[in-house]
Design a protein around this motif. Structure first.
Motif, PDB file in Angstrom:
ATOM      1  N   PRO A  73       0.802  -1.229   0.000  1.00 23.47           N
ATOM      2  CA  PRO A  73       0.000   0.000   0.000  1.00 23.47           C
ATOM      3  C   PRO A  73       0.832   1.276   0.000  1.00 23.47           C
ATOM      4  N   MET A  74       1.881   1.281   0.806  1.00 28.10           N
ATOM      5  CA  MET A  74       2.678   2.499   0.920  1.00 28.10           C
ATOM      6  C   MET A  74       3.286   2.955  -0.399  1.00 28.10           C
ATOM      7  N   ALA A  75       3.476   2.035  -1.323  1.00 26.28           N
ATOM      8  CA  ALA A  75       4.082   2.387  -2.608  1.00 26.28           C
ATOM      9  C   ALA A  75       3.231   3.418  -3.358  1.00 26.28           C
ATOM     10  N   LEU A  76       1.909   3.365  -3.146  1.00 29.64           N
ATOM     11  CA  LEU A  76       1.034   4.307  -3.841  1.00 29.64           C
ATOM     12  C   LEU A  76       1.315   5.742  -3.422  1.00 29.64           C
ATOM     13  N   TYR A  77       1.727   5.899  -2.173  1.00 23.90           N
ATOM     14  CA  TYR A  77       1.919   7.252  -1.642  1.00 23.90           C
ATOM     15  C   TYR A  77       3.104   7.964  -2.291  1.00 23.90           C
ATOM     16  N   LYS A  78       3.848   7.242  -3.093  1.00 24.15           N
ATOM     17  CA  LYS A  78       4.892   7.871  -3.920  1.00 24.15           C
ATOM     18  C   LYS A  78       4.254   8.689  -5.034  1.00 24.15           C
ATOM     19  N   HIS A  79       3.094   8.231  -5.478  1.00 27.27           N
ATOM     20  CA  HIS A  79       2.509   8.804  -6.696  1.00 27.27           C
ATOM     21  C   HIS A  79       1.271   9.658  -6.455  1.00 27.27           C
ATOM     22  N   VAL A  80       0.591   9.404  -5.366  1.00 29.84           N
ATOM     23  CA  VAL A  80      -0.511  10.288  -4.969  1.00 29.84           C
ATOM     24  C   VAL A  80      -0.347  10.580  -3.485  1.00 29.84           C
ATOM     25  N   ALA A  81      -0.576  11.844  -3.123  1.00 34.49           N
ATOM     26  CA  ALA A  81      -0.300  12.265  -1.751  1.00 34.49           C
ATOM     27  C   ALA A  81      -1.191  11.532  -0.764  1.00 34.49           C
ATOM     28  N   ASN A  82      -2.429  11.284  -1.159  1.00 34.39           N
ATOM     29  CA  ASN A  82      -3.388  10.612  -0.284  1.00 34.39           C
ATOM     30  C   ASN A  82      -4.604  10.219  -1.104  1.00 34.39           C
ATOM     31  N   LYS A  83      -5.602   9.695  -0.434  1.00 36.92           N
ATOM     32  CA  LYS A  83      -6.751   9.187  -1.188  1.00 36.92           C
ATOM     33  C   LYS A  83      -7.516  10.305  -1.896  1.00 36.92           C
ATOM     34  N   ASP A  84      -7.611  11.457  -1.267  1.00 39.08           N
ATOM     35  CA  ASP A  84      -8.285  12.581  -1.917  1.00 39.08           C
ATOM     36  C   ASP A  84      -7.638  12.913  -3.254  1.00 39.08           C
ATOM     37  N   GLU A  85      -6.320  12.920  -3.253  1.00 41.51           N
ATOM     38  CA  GLU A  85      -5.643  13.266  -4.497  1.00 41.51           C
ATOM     39  C   GLU A  85      -5.813  12.158  -5.536  1.00 41.51           C
ATOM     40  N   LEU A  86      -5.922  10.938  -5.063  1.00 42.85           N
ATOM     41  CA  LEU A  86      -6.224   9.836  -5.979  1.00 42.85           C
ATOM     42  C   LEU A  86      -7.548  10.077  -6.678  1.00 42.85           C
ATOM     43  N   LEU A  87      -8.570  10.453  -5.924  1.00 43.88           N
ATOM     44  CA  LEU A  87      -9.886  10.709  -6.508  1.00 43.88           C
ATOM     45  C   LEU A  87      -9.837  11.898  -7.460  1.00 43.88           C
ATOM     46  N   ASP A  88      -9.126  12.961  -7.060  1.00 42.39           N
ATOM     47  CA  ASP A  88      -8.961  14.102  -7.964  1.00 42.39           C
ATOM     48  C   ASP A  88      -8.344  13.656  -9.281  1.00 42.39           C
ATOM     49  N   GLY A  89      -7.323  12.827  -9.195  1.00 44.93           N
ATOM     50  CA  GLY A  89      -6.642  12.363 -10.405  1.00 44.93           C
ATOM     51  C   GLY A  89      -7.559  11.523 -11.274  1.00 44.93           C
ATOM     52  N   MET A  90      -8.398  10.704 -10.630  1.00 47.77           N
ATOM     53  CA  MET A  90      -9.345   9.891 -11.395  1.00 47.77           C
ATOM     54  C   MET A  90     -10.338  10.776 -12.139  1.00 47.77           C
ATOM     55  N   VAL A  91     -10.850  11.788 -11.458  1.00 49.87           N
ATOM     56  CA  VAL A  91     -11.783  12.716 -12.110  1.00 49.87           C
ATOM     57  C   VAL A  91     -11.087  13.422 -13.270  1.00 49.87           C
ATOM     58  N   ASP A  92      -9.830  13.786 -13.079  1.00 58.16           N
ATOM     59  CA  ASP A  92      -9.095  14.445 -14.162  1.00 58.16           C
ATOM     60  C   ASP A  92      -9.033  13.571 -15.410  1.00 58.16           C
ATOM     61  N   LEU A  93      -8.861  12.270 -15.220  1.00 60.07           N
ATOM     62  CA  LEU A  93      -8.823  11.379 -16.389  1.00 60.07           C
ATOM     63  C   LEU A  93     -10.151  11.398 -17.133  1.00 60.07           C
ATOM     64  N   VAL A  94     -11.242  11.482 -16.385  1.00 60.93           N
ATOM     65  CA  VAL A  94     -12.559  11.560 -17.042  1.00 60.93           C
ATOM     66  C   VAL A  94     -12.667  12.871 -17.819  1.00 60.93           C
ATOM     67  N   ILE A  95     -12.227  13.955 -17.205  1.00 61.87           N
ATOM     68  CA  ILE A  95     -12.312  15.262 -17.874  1.00 61.87           C
ATOM     69  C   ILE A  95     -11.480  15.265 -19.159  1.00 61.87           C
ATOM     70  N   GLU A  96     -10.369  14.526 -19.125  1.00 63.72           N
ATOM     71  CA  GLU A  96      -9.544  14.467 -20.335  1.00 63.72           C
ATOM     72  C   GLU A  96     -10.261  13.781 -21.492  1.00 63.72           C
ATOM     73  N   GLU A  97     -11.308  13.043 -21.184  1.00 61.21           N
ATOM     74  CA  GLU A  97     -12.072  12.386 -22.254  1.00 61.21           C
ATOM     75  C   GLU A  97     -13.063  13.332 -22.916  1.00 61.21           C
ATOM     76  N   PHE A  98     -13.277  14.509 -22.329  1.00 63.01           N
ATOM     77  CA  PHE A  98     -14.210  15.445 -22.962  1.00 63.01           C
ATOM     78  C   PHE A  98     -13.628  15.859 -24.317  1.00 63.01           C
ATOM     79  N   ASP A  99     -14.476  15.885 -25.344  1.00 64.97           N
ATOM     80  CA  ASP A  99     -14.014  16.292 -26.662  1.00 64.97           C
ATOM     81  C   ASP A  99     -14.300  17.764 -26.874  1.00 64.97           C
ATOM     82  N   PRO A 100     -13.285  18.551 -27.243  1.00 66.09           N
ATOM     83  CA  PRO A 100     -13.577  19.928 -27.642  1.00 66.09           C
ATOM     84  C   PRO A 100     -14.342  19.891 -28.952  1.00 66.09           C
ATOM     85  N   PRO A 101     -15.376  20.712 -29.082  1.00 67.72           N
ATOM     86  CA  PRO A 101     -16.187  20.676 -30.306  1.00 67.72           C
ATOM     87  C   PRO A 101     -15.450  21.312 -31.473  1.00 67.72           C
ATOM     88  N   ALA A 102     -15.973  21.067 -32.678  1.00 66.78           N
ATOM     89  CA  ALA A 102     -15.411  21.703 -33.861  1.00 66.78           C
ATOM     90  C   ALA A 102     -15.469  23.215 -33.694  1.00 66.78           C
TER      91      ALA A 102
END
Lengths: 236, 236
Positions: B47-76
């Motif tokens: 488990p501790m290995a994850l804390y190298k890449h995300v500060a805590n669980k909140d930041e993990l969730l923020d990062g997950m939401v960011d991945l969803v936002i990256e899927e938004f397509d800018p319109p023509a």
DNA sequence: ACCTGAACACCGTTCAAGT
DNA sequence: ACCTGAACACCGTTCAAGT
């Protein structure tokens, strides 16, 4: 002496007392402070005792939300539909502002308790009484969405971290410049909301105004559809 | 042999891989399945290995939401403001429908990541480009609320409990009668939504229609304010 | 210097044992 | 029949000890 422990001397545990204690705790310390164990301790009781009165934690949260809904005031009679909806929703808002944790609890709950159904039914009745078809009533209630509970998402306003060290003036200048470059429109908006006073940008905007702005915009739109005799299952 | 453990043989842990794994897990098993420990196990890591890449669980969730936002397509390009906002929001909706857990994650997060700010800035830019004042842009974005993320609250639609025993016909009749008495308007609405077919009431309604109904109602209202040259900080 | 096992301080809920 | 202590299967995160 000491024949009765502290727990035994207390008022007997009831569902009512469990829920009221939980609401008071959440009011004071946030929804994150609600745990079956913590609540039991506050009540001077073993955790399992709570399960006599609520089936599980989900039902505890449902019951807490119900107490908030019970604080909604039904408006005076003889209002027209728009004022009745307006009054009901603003009354809901006052209750939710008194219990800030209720916003997230309502959003995360899958709740269809009698209190929830009763409130929704009274709102639907206001629309029906104002001449909205059942169909249109359905759609406009969806359009109100969570606003029927008196809250809007926060979007821009983030509670400032009180632990964060106050940034130096230079750092502030640098991040402001960077922000202006990457998010120029958000900056514009934030400045407009504070009449150009950048130092007040962090304060957030007038949520009550934003809430009533959107509510009245929606109600006006509803009124237009109603007056047009909207019936078709087509978009406005 | 077996000089490398399963963990060592894996691709090296990166923030990217942590977040993508978390998103896949949440897609498959819901947001409730996301835990630092469970995620670490899936990655074959302590488990501790994850804390190298995300500060805590909140930041993990923020990062997950960011991945969803990256899927938004800018319109023509070269759409007018209304179509651009519409396209952006409906694209957000498609992404959120692909990741159902994102709704609650977005609502519960206090997130102002670059991805979030970037998306909000692009929306604000569409309004500004269409002739909205910074002030009006601010208010209309608040009015859209969480709809900018492509979702509406569920309100009426409750996922039917798959474990619930199918009620007897008699019981069903009894509860239906009781419901009709206590919540007549909700019953009307539910029947209207299913064209009077009571057996389909449990299915819920056409959420996509409700979403677009409300979105277009709001956009029309916005257009009216814009055309009127709305400036004052007064309600519509 | 880097990594991680064990530990800390919690959870919600079950269930068998005790009165 | 009623109640509950102990236990189960978890959490997020810290930190000292080990390499």
């Amino acid at each position: 002496m000491a024949q009765q422990t502290g727990a035994a001397r207390r008022a007997p545990l009831t569902r009512e007392r469990v829920l009221r204690t939980a609401v008071a705790r959440a009011d004071a310390a946030g929804i994150g402070s609600i745990s079956m164990r913590g609540l039991a301790q506050e009540l001077g009781v073993v955790p399992m005792a709570l399960y006599k009165h609520v089936a599980n934690k989900d039902e505890l949260l449902d019951g807490m939300v119900d107490l908030v809904i019970e604080e909604f005031d039904p408006p005076a009679d003889a209002l027209d539909w728009k004022d009745e909806v307006r009054e009901r929703v603003l009354s809901a808002r006052r209750a939710v502002l008194r219990h800030p944790w209720a916003r997230l609890a309502i959003e995360s709950r899958t709740r269809r308790t009698p209190a929830v159904l009763g409130y929704m039914d009274s709102l639907a009745g206001a629309f029906r009484g104002g001449g909205f078809s059942a169909n249109l009533t359905h759609h406009v209630m969806h359009a109100l969405g969570n606003r029927i509970w008196g809250f809007t998402p926060e979007l821009f306003d983030e509670p400032a971290d009180p632990d964060a060290p106050p940034p130096t003036a230079a750092a502030q200048e640098a991040t402001a410049r960077q922000f202006a470059e990457r998010y120029p429109h958000i900056l514009e908006i934030a400045m407009a909301a504070t009449d150009g006073d950048l130092s007040r940008v962090g304060e957030g905007c007038d949520e009550q105004f934003e809430f009533e702005f959107a509510l009245d915009l929606l109600l006006d739109g509803f009124d237009r559809l109603r007056a047009e005799g909207w019936t078709s299952r087509r978009r406005p």
